[in-house]
Each structure stands twice: as C-alpha cells, then as structure tokens.
Design an enzyme around this catalytic site. Structure first.
Site, PDB file in Angstrom:
ATOM      1  N   ASP A   2     -66.139  32.910 -10.882  1.00  0.00           N
ATOM      2  CA  ASP A   2     -67.261  33.501 -10.145  1.00  0.00           C
ATOM      3  C   ASP A   2     -67.074  33.248  -8.644  1.00  0.00           C
ATOM      4  O   ASP A   2     -67.886  32.593  -8.015  1.00  0.00           O
ATOM      5  CB  ASP A   2     -68.601  32.918 -10.626  1.00  0.00           C
ATOM      6  CG  ASP A   2     -68.668  31.397 -10.524  1.00  0.00           C
ATOM      7  OD1 ASP A   2     -67.603  30.746 -10.494  1.00  0.00           O
ATOM      8  OD2 ASP A   2     -69.795  30.846 -10.454  1.00  0.00           O
ATOM      9  N   HIS A  14     -64.202  20.651  -7.106  1.00  0.00           N
ATOM     10  CA  HIS A  14     -64.682  21.011  -8.444  1.00  0.00           C
ATOM     11  C   HIS A  14     -63.643  21.846  -9.213  1.00  0.00           C
ATOM     12  O   HIS A  14     -62.912  21.326 -10.052  1.00  0.00           O
ATOM     13  CB  HIS A  14     -66.008  21.752  -8.335  1.00  0.00           C
ATOM     14  CG  HIS A  14     -67.148  20.898  -7.877  1.00  0.00           C
ATOM     15  ND1 HIS A  14     -67.475  19.706  -8.473  1.00  0.00           N
ATOM     16  CD2 HIS A  14     -68.044  21.071  -6.867  1.00  0.00           C
ATOM     17  CE1 HIS A  14     -68.519  19.175  -7.866  1.00  0.00           C
ATOM     18  NE2 HIS A  14     -68.886  19.988  -6.888  1.00  0.00           N
TER      19      HIS A  14
END
Length: 319
Positions: free
Chosen positions: A10, A242
């Site tokens: 995303d 992340h």
C-alpha cells in the site's frame, strides 16, 4: 537461485523503501506487486506501485490492483499525516505511463502460486485483505506457497494504530485472523522488532549522496515521514524501519530471533486488531480460541545494526 516474491503493498513511504530494497537484492526475484488500501486508497496505491517500478526501470514487473475495502466493512481512510497526501511524502510524482494488469490481485496471487508450487514467497506489507481473498478463492495455495513473511502485528508490545493494535492488522483484523490460521508457514515481522530498528538522519545523508535514482527518491520522500515519527516520539531522530524489515527477513532470517506460538487476532471492541499469541500454555491447556491453530513464527528480537547496514548498503551503491 533467487527467491521468487510477490509483494502485497500500500505504498506508502516505507513500502517504497521495502520495494526498492527487494529490487536491489540479488537474492530476490520480485515477480509482481499487488496493491491494497492502507497508507492510501487502493487506486493511489496502484498508481504509486507503477511509479516506483518506473523509477526502478522495472516496468516488466506486473502490478495487480487489489481490494478497496476490508472484508467486514468500509475502509476508514488513509493517513496523509504519515505518508503525505500522495503517499510519497508529497513528492508529487508525474502520472505513470504504465498500467496495472487486468487480473485482480487475489487471482494473480493464486495463479502465480499454483503455477510454481513451493517456489513463491508472499510478502504482505499492508493489510492482509488480498491474501485472505486469495485463500478464499483457492485454499490450496496454503499447501503450495513457499512461505508468507508479513509486516504487521504486535505480540509483546503496544500497538501504533491504537494502544492495542498495529496499523496493518487494525485495518482488516478479520483478514489477518484468516491468514494466521491458514496452516501455511507464516512469519510475523511486527512492532516487536521494527520498533527496535531506527534509521537515523545520518543514514539518509547516504541516500542523498548516492547517484542511484532509487536512493534519490527515498531521500526525497523521507522528510515528511521522518517528521511524523519525530512528532509522535519526542526525542527520536529518524524513523522506525517497518516494511523493509520483512524484506530483510526473507534475505537473511539470522538477523532475527523468533518464537512460535498459535496466534489469534481480536476482531471486537477496543482491542480490535490486537495479535494475541498463546504464550506459556501447553497444547493440551490451550483455551478454545487458540486450540487447533497452527504455530506462527513471530519475530521477537533483531540485530538492528546489521539490518540497517544491509538495507542502506543495497540502496546507496551505484546500480
């Protein structure tokens, strides 16, 4: 041989970093990007995936557009205060020249896995909706995938979307519970380790000084993202790493310490999205909710210095 990989994404600043990390890693063969809502709406995620592949000179890699909403309700909206209105730190990139393929993401995932049993690693770095939809479409992918290495969840630490939940899991807890329960080899690279990996301004100076166009793009998009982290975490310098941490696991699992536990995802109330491992309970004493659930490989420790050196080394050298 290089590991075949589909990245479900995303994009997202940290997604861009992870995709570029994978593309610059000879151990990996990225055979497709599939897109999902999360950091941005799915249409923009798809646009950004195409843009990133154009920057990388890899328009041979197909992009398949995925789900617009979670399994159980509408998407609650993106996070422009983290990633910018465009998902790329407000870099305002030109429109891509390339287009996504006509095949939906879930169907693409199924087709690729079933055509190459035991060869493809799925790396979801956004909400797990497309992965759950692929399982619904063809449950046999669980026996034919090589592994699933996902960025998401928080086993032993607080969340970042809420005090209970990590953002990717919080965006579709029902999908996450399906993925963790499917009986395939799953590794969860969550906040337990990504909050130990801090990339600093000195690292970004290396990106800015590199002639590599991928490094230059990262240097351009990171300031907005970094500003969010430093506002949210007083005293912090830089960002948490992340999504790239999931890529690092695929390249070198020895970077991480792991534990194996059955895992459930809370889908109700104020703890919605919390990933709950069954810690300290023998199989015969497991509560009903965790009984007959497969073990999940949960990352609980990381050699942060070595991980950052691996990623920055790949992305700050001339191509």
């Amino acid at each position: 041989m290089a590991q075949k990989m589909i990245i479900d994404t995303d994009p997202g600043v940290d997604d861009a970093m992870a995709i570029f990390f994978a593309l610059r890693s000879p151990e990996l063969d990225v055979i497709g990007l599939t897109t999902v809502f999360g950091n941005v709406h799915t249409d923009l995620a798809t646009t950004n995936a195409l843009r990133l592949l154009e920057i990388a000179g890899r328009t041979d890699i197909p992009v398949a557009k995925g789900a617009d909403d979670p399994l159980a309700g509408p998407f609650k909206g993106p996070v422009p205060f983290v990633h910018g209105d465009d998902g790329q730190g407000n870099a305002n990139l030109p429109a891509p020249r390339s287009r996504p393929i006509d095949q939906p993401a879930a169907a693409f995932i199924v087709e690729q896995i079933m055509a190459a049993p035991g060869e493809i690693t799925l790396v979801p770095i956004g909400p797990l909706t497309n992965i759950a939809l692929a399982l619904r479409l063809e449950p046999r992918i669980a026996q034919n995938v090589k592994q699933v290495v996902l960025m998401g969840g928080n086993a032993l630490c607080p969340g970042n979307a809420t005090p209970a939940a990590e953002a990717n899991i919080h965006n579709d807890p029902e999908a996450a519970d399906i993925v963790f329960g499917a009986g395939w080899p799953v590794t969860m690279v969550g906040l337990d380790v990504t909050h130990q990996v801090n990339m600093t301004p000195e690292h970004f100076e290396r990106y800015a000084a590199s002639p590599d166009p991928l490094a230059q793009h990262i240097a351009r998009i990171v300031p907005h993202y970094r500003a969010y982290f430093e506002r949210a975490n007083p005293g912090m310098r830089g960002i948490y790493v992340h999504d790239s941490s999931a890529i690092a696991y695929v390249i070198d699992p020895t970077l991480f310490e792991t534990r194996q536990w059955p895992l459930r995802v809370e889908t109700q109330g104020f703890s919605r999205g919390k990933t709950w491992p069954a810690i300290g309970t023998g199989a015969e004493q497991l509560p009903a909710a965790w009984r007959n659930r497969p073990p999940v490989n949960v990352c609980v420790g990381v050699d942060a210095k070595r991980l950052i050196a691996l990623e920055t080394g790949r992305l700050t050298q001339p191509a």
